[in-house]
Design an enzyme around this catalytic site. Sequence first.
Site, PDB file in Angstrom:
ATOM      1  N   ASN A  53       0.873  -1.173   0.000  1.00  0.00           N
ATOM      2  CA  ASN A  53       0.000   0.000   0.000  1.00  0.00           C
ATOM      3  C   ASN A  53       0.909   1.221   0.000  1.00  0.00           C
ATOM      4  O   ASN A  53       1.418   1.637   1.042  1.00  0.00           O
ATOM      5  CB  ASN A  53      -0.912  -0.020   1.227  1.00  0.00           C
ATOM      6  CG  ASN A  53      -1.903   1.129   1.228  1.00  0.00           C
ATOM      7  OD1 ASN A  53      -1.810   2.064   0.440  1.00  0.00           O
ATOM      8  ND2 ASN A  53      -2.857   1.074   2.138  1.00  0.00           N
ATOM      9  N   ARG A 101      -2.649  -1.974  -3.544  1.00  0.00           N
ATOM     10  CA  ARG A 101      -3.829  -1.120  -3.373  1.00  0.00           C
ATOM     11  C   ARG A 101      -3.706   0.084  -4.297  1.00  0.00           C
ATOM     12  O   ARG A 101      -2.708   0.793  -4.290  1.00  0.00           O
ATOM     13  CB  ARG A 101      -3.940  -0.629  -1.936  1.00  0.00           C
ATOM     14  CG  ARG A 101      -5.183   0.253  -1.735  1.00  0.00           C
ATOM     15  CD  ARG A 101      -5.054   1.150  -0.536  1.00  0.00           C
ATOM     16  NE  ARG A 101      -6.197   2.049  -0.434  1.00  0.00           N
ATOM     17  CZ  ARG A 101      -6.149   3.219   0.174  1.00  0.00           C
ATOM     18  NH1 ARG A 101      -5.041   3.643   0.733  1.00  0.00           N
ATOM     19  NH2 ARG A 101      -7.228   3.989   0.224  1.00  0.00           N
ATOM     20  N   HIS A 105     -12.388   4.028  -0.972  1.00  0.00           N
ATOM     21  CA  HIS A 105     -12.330   3.217   0.254  1.00  0.00           C
ATOM     22  C   HIS A 105     -13.200   1.966   0.147  1.00  0.00           C
ATOM     23  O   HIS A 105     -13.627   1.401   1.160  1.00  0.00           O
ATOM     24  CB  HIS A 105     -12.756   4.011   1.504  1.00  0.00           C
ATOM     25  CG  HIS A 105     -11.850   5.136   1.867  1.00  0.00           C
ATOM     26  ND1 HIS A 105     -12.325   6.365   2.289  1.00  0.00           N
ATOM     27  CD2 HIS A 105     -10.497   5.247   1.865  1.00  0.00           C
ATOM     28  CE1 HIS A 105     -11.308   7.168   2.542  1.00  0.00           C
ATOM     29  NE2 HIS A 105     -10.179   6.515   2.282  1.00  0.00           N
ATOM     30  N   HIS A 152     -15.722   5.140   7.280  1.00  0.00           N
ATOM     31  CA  HIS A 152     -14.276   4.965   7.275  1.00  0.00           C
ATOM     32  C   HIS A 152     -13.667   6.329   7.584  1.00  0.00           C
ATOM     33  O   HIS A 152     -13.684   7.237   6.747  1.00  0.00           O
ATOM     34  CB  HIS A 152     -13.797   4.456   5.913  1.00  0.00           C
ATOM     35  CG  HIS A 152     -12.305   4.312   5.826  1.00  0.00           C
ATOM     36  ND1 HIS A 152     -11.672   3.088   5.888  1.00  0.00           N
ATOM     37  CD2 HIS A 152     -11.323   5.239   5.687  1.00  0.00           C
ATOM     38  CE1 HIS A 152     -10.365   3.275   5.797  1.00  0.00           C
ATOM     39  NE2 HIS A 152     -10.131   4.576   5.677  1.00  0.00           N
ATOM     40  N   GLY A 176     -10.355   8.345   8.726  1.00  0.00           N
ATOM     41  CA  GLY A 176      -8.920   8.439   8.908  1.00  0.00           C
ATOM     42  C   GLY A 176      -8.472   9.771   8.366  1.00  0.00           C
ATOM     43  O   GLY A 176      -9.231  10.742   8.383  1.00  0.00           O
ATOM     44  N   GLY A 230      -8.051  10.307   5.272  1.00  0.00           N
ATOM     45  CA  GLY A 230      -9.133  10.354   4.302  1.00  0.00           C
ATOM     46  C   GLY A 230     -10.369   9.773   4.966  1.00  0.00           C
ATOM     47  O   GLY A 230     -10.257   8.909   5.843  1.00  0.00           O
ATOM     48  N   ARG A 237      -8.442  17.684   3.294  1.00  0.00           N
ATOM     49  CA  ARG A 237      -9.459  17.900   2.268  1.00  0.00           C
ATOM     50  C   ARG A 237     -10.778  18.259   2.947  1.00  0.00           C
ATOM     51  O   ARG A 237     -11.138  17.666   3.951  1.00  0.00           O
ATOM     52  CB  ARG A 237      -9.624  16.643   1.409  1.00  0.00           C
ATOM     53  CG  ARG A 237      -8.490  16.395   0.431  1.00  0.00           C
ATOM     54  CD  ARG A 237      -8.523  14.978  -0.137  1.00  0.00           C
ATOM     55  NE  ARG A 237      -7.915  14.029   0.781  1.00  0.00           N
ATOM     56  CZ  ARG A 237      -8.052  12.711   0.689  1.00  0.00           C
ATOM     57  NH1 ARG A 237      -8.832  12.195  -0.247  1.00  0.00           N
ATOM     58  NH2 ARG A 237      -7.447  11.913   1.544  1.00  0.00           N
ATOM     59  N   ASP A 261      -3.648  16.103  11.701  1.00  0.00           N
ATOM     60  CA  ASP A 261      -3.456  14.961  12.584  1.00  0.00           C
ATOM     61  C   ASP A 261      -4.501  15.014  13.690  1.00  0.00           C
ATOM     62  O   ASP A 261      -4.540  15.975  14.479  1.00  0.00           O
ATOM     63  CB  ASP A 261      -2.042  14.983  13.173  1.00  0.00           C
ATOM     64  CG  ASP A 261      -1.711  13.729  13.962  1.00  0.00           C
ATOM     65  OD1 ASP A 261      -2.472  13.390  14.884  1.00  0.00           O
ATOM     66  OD2 ASP A 261      -0.678  13.107  13.670  1.00  0.00           O
ATOM     67  N   PHE A 262      -5.346  13.992  13.769  1.00  0.00           N
ATOM     68  CA  PHE A 262      -6.462  14.041  14.713  1.00  0.00           C
ATOM     69  C   PHE A 262      -5.980  14.061  16.157  1.00  0.00           C
ATOM     70  O   PHE A 262      -6.632  14.647  17.028  1.00  0.00           O
ATOM     71  CB  PHE A 262      -7.399  12.851  14.477  1.00  0.00           C
ATOM     72  CG  PHE A 262      -8.836  13.171  14.747  1.00  0.00           C
ATOM     73  CD1 PHE A 262      -9.622  13.788  13.788  1.00  0.00           C
ATOM     74  CD2 PHE A 262      -9.422  12.871  15.967  1.00  0.00           C
ATOM     75  CE1 PHE A 262     -10.947  14.101  14.034  1.00  0.00           C
ATOM     76  CE2 PHE A 262     -10.743  13.184  16.227  1.00  0.00           C
ATOM     77  CZ  PHE A 262     -11.505  13.809  15.259  1.00  0.00           C
ATOM     78  N   ARG A 263      -4.845  13.442  16.428  1.00  0.00           N
ATOM     79  CA  ARG A 263      -4.310  13.470  17.798  1.00  0.00           C
ATOM     80  C   ARG A 263      -3.930  14.881  18.198  1.00  0.00           C
ATOM     81  O   ARG A 263      -4.239  15.318  19.317  1.00  0.00           O
ATOM     82  CB  ARG A 263      -3.113  12.526  17.895  1.00  0.00           C
ATOM     83  CG  ARG A 263      -3.456  11.057  17.696  1.00  0.00           C
ATOM     84  CD  ARG A 263      -2.240  10.237  17.362  1.00  0.00           C
ATOM     85  NE  ARG A 263      -1.652  10.639  16.080  1.00  0.00           N
ATOM     86  CZ  ARG A 263      -0.662   9.995  15.477  1.00  0.00           C
ATOM     87  NH1 ARG A 263      -0.138   8.927  16.045  1.00  0.00           N
ATOM     88  NH2 ARG A 263      -0.181  10.428  14.314  1.00  0.00           N
ATOM     89  N   GLY A 322      -8.525   4.655  11.137  1.00  0.00           N
ATOM     90  CA  GLY A 322      -7.678   5.036  12.259  1.00  0.00           C
ATOM     91  C   GLY A 322      -8.376   5.889  13.296  1.00  0.00           C
ATOM     92  O   GLY A 322      -8.199   5.697  14.506  1.00  0.00           O
ATOM     93  N   GLU A 345     -11.775   3.832  14.664  1.00  0.00           N
ATOM     94  CA  GLU A 345     -11.494   2.700  15.547  1.00  0.00           C
ATOM     95  C   GLU A 345     -10.905   3.114  16.887  1.00  0.00           C
ATOM     96  O   GLU A 345     -11.032   2.372  17.867  1.00  0.00           O
ATOM     97  CB  GLU A 345     -10.510   1.738  14.864  1.00  0.00           C
ATOM     98  CG  GLU A 345     -11.056   1.056  13.628  1.00  0.00           C
ATOM     99  CD  GLU A 345      -9.971   0.281  12.884  1.00  0.00           C
ATOM    100  OE1 GLU A 345      -8.994  -0.151  13.538  1.00  0.00           O
ATOM    101  OE2 GLU A 345     -10.091   0.127  11.665  1.00  0.00           O
ATOM    102  N   GLU A 386      -7.717  -3.967   5.229  1.00  0.00           N
ATOM    103  CA  GLU A 386      -7.625  -3.865   3.784  1.00  0.00           C
ATOM    104  C   GLU A 386      -6.568  -4.804   3.218  1.00  0.00           C
ATOM    105  O   GLU A 386      -6.735  -5.337   2.109  1.00  0.00           O
ATOM    106  CB  GLU A 386      -7.317  -2.417   3.387  1.00  0.00           C
ATOM    107  CG  GLU A 386      -8.459  -1.463   3.704  1.00  0.00           C
ATOM    108  CD  GLU A 386      -8.065  -0.004   3.530  1.00  0.00           C
ATOM    109  OE1 GLU A 386      -8.506   0.604   2.547  1.00  0.00           O
ATOM    110  OE2 GLU A 386      -7.326   0.502   4.391  1.00  0.00           O
TER     111      GLU A 386
END
Length: 377
Positions: free
Chosen positions: A11, A69, A158, A186, A188, A190, A219, A260-262, A308, A311, A362
């Site tokens: 990937n 992928r 996805h 989904h 993440g 993306g 995006r 970055d979500f964190r 990511g 989950e 995936e």
Amino acid sequence: MVPADTVLVLNAGSSSLRYAVLDPGDGRRLAGGHVEQLELDGFGPALERVTDELAGAGLAGRLTAVGHRVVHGGARHTSPTLVDDDVLADVEALSVLAPLHNPPAVAGIRRARTVWPDLPHVAVFDTGWFAGLPAAAATVTIDRRVAAEEGIRRFGMHGTSHAWVAGRAADLLGRPLAELGLVTLHLGNGASAAAVRGGRPVETSMGFTPLEGLVMGSRGGDIDPGVLLHLLRHRGYDADRLEDLLHHRSGLAGLAGTGDFRDLLRAVDDGEADARLAYDVYCHRIRKYVGAYLAVLDGADAVVFTGGVGENVPRLRADALRGLDRLGIEVDDDRNDSAGSGPAVISPAGTRVSVLVVPTDEELSIARQVAELLAGS
């Protein structure tokens, strides 16, 4: 013991390479890893590292195929496909529709074919699962002659992940997939949503390119095209500048300065107003799509989180679905907090719509699709 059939799955991302060696039969992951901070011309050294690690694990001579992928397959490539020069040229040409994703896939495939020249290489396309979208969902509402001439339609992305978690959700619920209506999320860097009825997608949030739909890391998802015309006509933007804006300086990065979500959550907890707004917009967009897809499906049996963020961030799952209890959707705080990365049911017992966390895989999905293709060839 190394099985007779092992598939290497690659990937290739814009700056990283994930890989895994899997037994498609029992799903065992025999090796895997993640090489980061790559440029497009850096896949040679990355694959050398992969070959060294596979040799060290005793797997180098046991591979039977390589699966790749690929995000966008266009209208032509709707199922797993053996890669030859013509297919690779098609994937490269489709980079105009997925400029962040297809170029590294091309670079990775091209290099991998030189490293493993005697193995079959198979491309598995994220768009493939959505090839059968109903016309009402796939059609872009511009002049039909222009759309036909330019091959413009909604493709969805996805697909490998959405298909996988739909099947695992059915297993978790103990019901046949053919009987279920599901909203799969989904989430993440993306992000996309899909409405699934009877095991097939009937709607999805991404369209002609990966720009449409939910808010993402860099995006912005849905945007009035009039904004782009305004920037073109009145602010001196050209196509390249718009592309940079839409792909790299929108979404969470555009609103809060980080994709970055964190980092976003830390900024939210530190009281940063821009981060709070970005988080609220992110949740609002998810909630809006869930409600719309409940209407498309005439009610759903479950809402499924994966990816990511989906989950691993319990607070996001709770906040995104907050206020939907009149639609039969609730999150149990204790179940949600203890779910980890799943699989788990995080809704209270007896609710009309189950809420699930289902890890995506995936790589295993791709390995099995590769094995099925080669078994039938």
